[in-house]
Each structure stands twice: as structure tokens, then as C-alpha cells.
Enzyme design. Structure first.
Site, PDB file in Angstrom:
ATOM      1  N   GLY A  91       0.824  -1.201   0.000  1.00 20.77           N
ATOM      2  CA  GLY A  91       0.000   0.000   0.000  1.00 20.77           C
ATOM      3  C   GLY A  91       0.859   1.253   0.000  1.00 20.77           C
ATOM      4  N   PHE A 145      -6.032 -11.666   4.846  1.00 21.72           N
ATOM      5  CA  PHE A 145      -6.129 -10.883   6.073  1.00 21.72           C
ATOM      6  C   PHE A 145      -7.483 -11.040   6.754  1.00 21.72           C
ATOM      7  CE2 PHE A 145      -2.666  -7.397   5.397  1.00 21.72           C
ATOM      8  CZ  PHE A 145      -1.732  -8.395   5.190  1.00 21.72           C
ATOM      9  N   ALA A 194      -5.449  -1.567   6.221  1.00 20.40           N
ATOM     10  CA  ALA A 194      -6.614  -0.771   6.627  1.00 20.40           C
ATOM     11  C   ALA A 194      -7.660  -0.766   5.519  1.00 20.40           C
ATOM     12  CB  ALA A 194      -6.200   0.666   6.931  1.00 20.40           C
ATOM     13  N   TYR A 227     -16.547   4.849   8.667  1.00 22.02           N
ATOM     14  CA  TYR A 227     -15.092   4.737   8.583  1.00 22.02           C
ATOM     15  C   TYR A 227     -14.440   5.273   9.855  1.00 22.02           C
ATOM     16  CZ  TYR A 227     -10.301   5.961   7.363  1.00 22.02           C
ATOM     17  OH  TYR A 227      -8.934   6.106   7.387  1.00 22.02           O
ATOM     18  N   TRP A 259      -5.308  13.097   5.374  1.00 20.94           N
ATOM     19  CA  TRP A 259      -5.176  13.392   3.956  1.00 20.94           C
ATOM     20  C   TRP A 259      -3.930  12.734   3.350  1.00 20.94           C
ATOM     21  CZ3 TRP A 259      -6.651  19.233   2.992  1.00 20.94           C
ATOM     22  CH2 TRP A 259      -7.868  19.510   3.643  1.00 20.94           C
TER      23      TRP A 259
END
Length: 306
Positions: A11, A37, A60, A125, A150
């Protein structure tokens, strides 16, 4: 030698962590291509086999709007998995590093959020991220939770890359200007993680806690986009979008499934004082990330100009 287990090395953040953590021990990377996962018991067994001294969780659920309708998947990755990792870390006497979000705060007012401020997520979230934070604090003695905002990078799907792609194909763009925060590059997250973790290993679990990790300064999504396009033009990237065709709009004019916080400012005092760090400004970090994107694009022989 310490064993470091890094989850999700492919990622945006995980890729940078794989480069920053190598000096702290033997790095073992587990990706979703290696193991499922969602099968948490299998994943925990694999981690335990590696006898970890440090577990770094870069896995995540990041699809903010999809979390509103796919809640089970979001809770699994953002809450259930961190809770399980915390229990394993406690049993292994290992450090656990985890990444959280500005979305745990209500987004009201204009003051920068401090780590001890009351949380009140506006979205599923945010709720899942807060649940993960709480579980780690409950089940693990040695942990570093970094709340950031961000996130973007030279690779992957993120705001900077999306804006550059759109500006090469569209003559006009509208970007939200009433949400305020600090764009945080994945490279900065990884570098600060390595520096903080090194001190935590030396000074012990007294450093366990929640820390805000972001660059200094603030801007809006509109200001972020404007800075991206200015850099692009300065570096000779041809854009279809003319400067005057970038327009600022309000959140109400850009409805989304999940509600976004208007105030994502994060106070950096705790992380800077605890680890004796000085966070750089977001503009310099954007310039570094943009140049990396531009260089990668050229090396990969990808067409920059339409």
C-alpha cells in the site's frame, strides 16, 4: 536481531515503511497476496511464527464512502484486526505500530485537535478507526498509534495523482474549499514512524500512546489542488486545465455517502516534544512527493502529457 513484521507492504504507507524500517531489524513483509487478512486466526499464527519484536500494521480499509454500506469489511480490517494484533503483541512482548485518522474527531470548530480531545466520528469509517484505537489501548502495553490526515503518495490512488490525471484531461475542475487539514505524504509517515520507534525501543513503554502525525501548516482541498497544479506547470507538465478554470466549491455542493470533517487540523505538539522532532511544512513535502511522482512517471515511460 529484532524481528519486524510489516502488514500490507504494497500500500501507499506500507511501501514507504518497507524502505524506512529496514535499519531497525529483520523485516518480514506479509501482503494480502501472501495470506488472507480476513482469516485473522491464520494471519496471527503466521505472525507468531516469525517471533515478532515489532508489529507494524499498515493494513486498513480506506474506502471511506464504501464503509457506509460495507460495514462488516471496514470493521474487520479497522477494528477487529487491530484488536487481535494488540492481543498478540501483548503475548509476544512486542511493540505494535498502528495508523489511525483525523476522522475520529467531530470536525467542528477551527482549533487543531489534540490527542486527548473528545472523539465523535461522523462516518462509519471514522467509527471503525476509533474502535481500532480503543482496542489497542485496552489490550496492549507497548503501542504507537499515529493519527494522520489526507494521506497521499507518488504511488497508488490518492488525491494528488487523481488531480494530476484530471487536470490533463479536463478543461475545468471544482474542488471543495471548506474542509481544512494538512496533506500528509506516506514517505513522511514512514520516516517519522522509524524515528519514533527507534526512541520507543530505547526508552520503553512510557512512550506508548496516541500521536498526531502530519506536516505543519494547513490548507483546504482546493488549496492542495492549486499547489499541485502550480508545481506541475513549474516542472513542465502539460495540463489541459487552465489556472482560472479551477473553482472552489463548498462541501454542500459535493455530496458524498460519508460525511467529511470540516476541521481536520491536528495539533503536533505531543509528537514533536515527546520525540524531539520538528515536523516540516506541507508545501515542502508536496514538492518532494511531486518530484518523486514525476521521476517515477518518466522512468516508467508513462506519458505525462496527453
Amino acid at each position: 536481531m529484532r524481528n519486524i513484521v510489516l502488514l500490507a507492504p504494497n500500500g501507499q504507507v506500507g511501501f514507504e515503511l518497507a524502505r524506512s524500517l529496514v535499519g531497525l531489524g529483520k523485516l518480514h513483509c506479509l501482503s494480502r497476496a501472501d495470506i488472507d487478512f480476513s482469516n485473522i486466526n491464520m494471519l496471527l499464527a503466521r505472525i507468531a511464527q516469525l517471533q515478532p519484536d515489532i508489529i507494524v500494521n499498515a493494513a486498513a480499509w480506506t474506502a471511506v464512502d464504501k464503509a457506509e454500506t460495507e460495514q462488516d469489511g471496514a470493521y474487520l480490517l479497522n477494528a477487529t484486526l487491530p484488536a487481535a494484533l494488540a492481543t498478540l503483541a501483548q503475548q509476544s512482548n512486542a511493540w505494535l505500530v498502528h495508523y489511525s485518522s483525523d476522522y475520529v474527531y467531530p470536525g467542528t470548530g477551527s482549533n487543531a485537535w489534540q490527542e486527548h480531545d473528545t472523539t465523535a466520528p461522523l462516518s462509519v469509517y471514522g467509527q471503525t478507526k476509533l474502535a481500532g484505537d480503543s482496542a489497542i489501548q485496552q489490550h496492549c502495553a507497548k503501542y504507537l498509534i499515529f493519527r494522520t490526515s489526507w494521506v497521499y503518495a507518488a504511488r497508488g490512488n490518492n488525491f494528488m495523482r487523481t488531480m494530476l490525471k484530471l487536470a490533463q484531461s479536463r478543461e475545468a475542475l471544482q474542488v471543495v474549499s471548506d474542509q481544512i487539514g494538512a496533506p500528509t505524504p506516506a514517505r513522511l509517515i514512514a520516516n517519522i514512524t522509524a524515528l519514533s520507534l527507534q526512541q520507543a525501543l530505547q526508552r520503553g513503554e512510557a512512550l506508548s500512546g496516541v500521536y498526531h502525525l502530519a506536516p505543519a501548516g494547513e490548507t483546504s482541498w482546493y488549496g492542495f489542488a492549486e499547489a499541485i497544479f502550480t508545481l506541475a506547470r513549474q516542472h513542465g507538465v502539460m495540463l489541459t486545465l487552465a489556472p482560472e478554470k479551477l473553482s472552489a466549491i463548498g462541501t454542500a455542493d459535493y455530496p458524498t455517502a460519508a460525511k467529511r470533517p470540516a476541521n481536520s487540523r491536528l495539533c503536533l505538539t505531543k509528537i514533536q516534544q515527546t520525540f524531539n522532532l520538528q515536523m516540516p511544512d506541507w508545501q515542502s513535502q508536496l514538492a518532494l512527493t511531486f518530484i518523486e511522482w514525476r521521476n517515477n512517471t518518466q522512468v516508467d515511460n508513462t506519458v505525462i502529457c496527453p
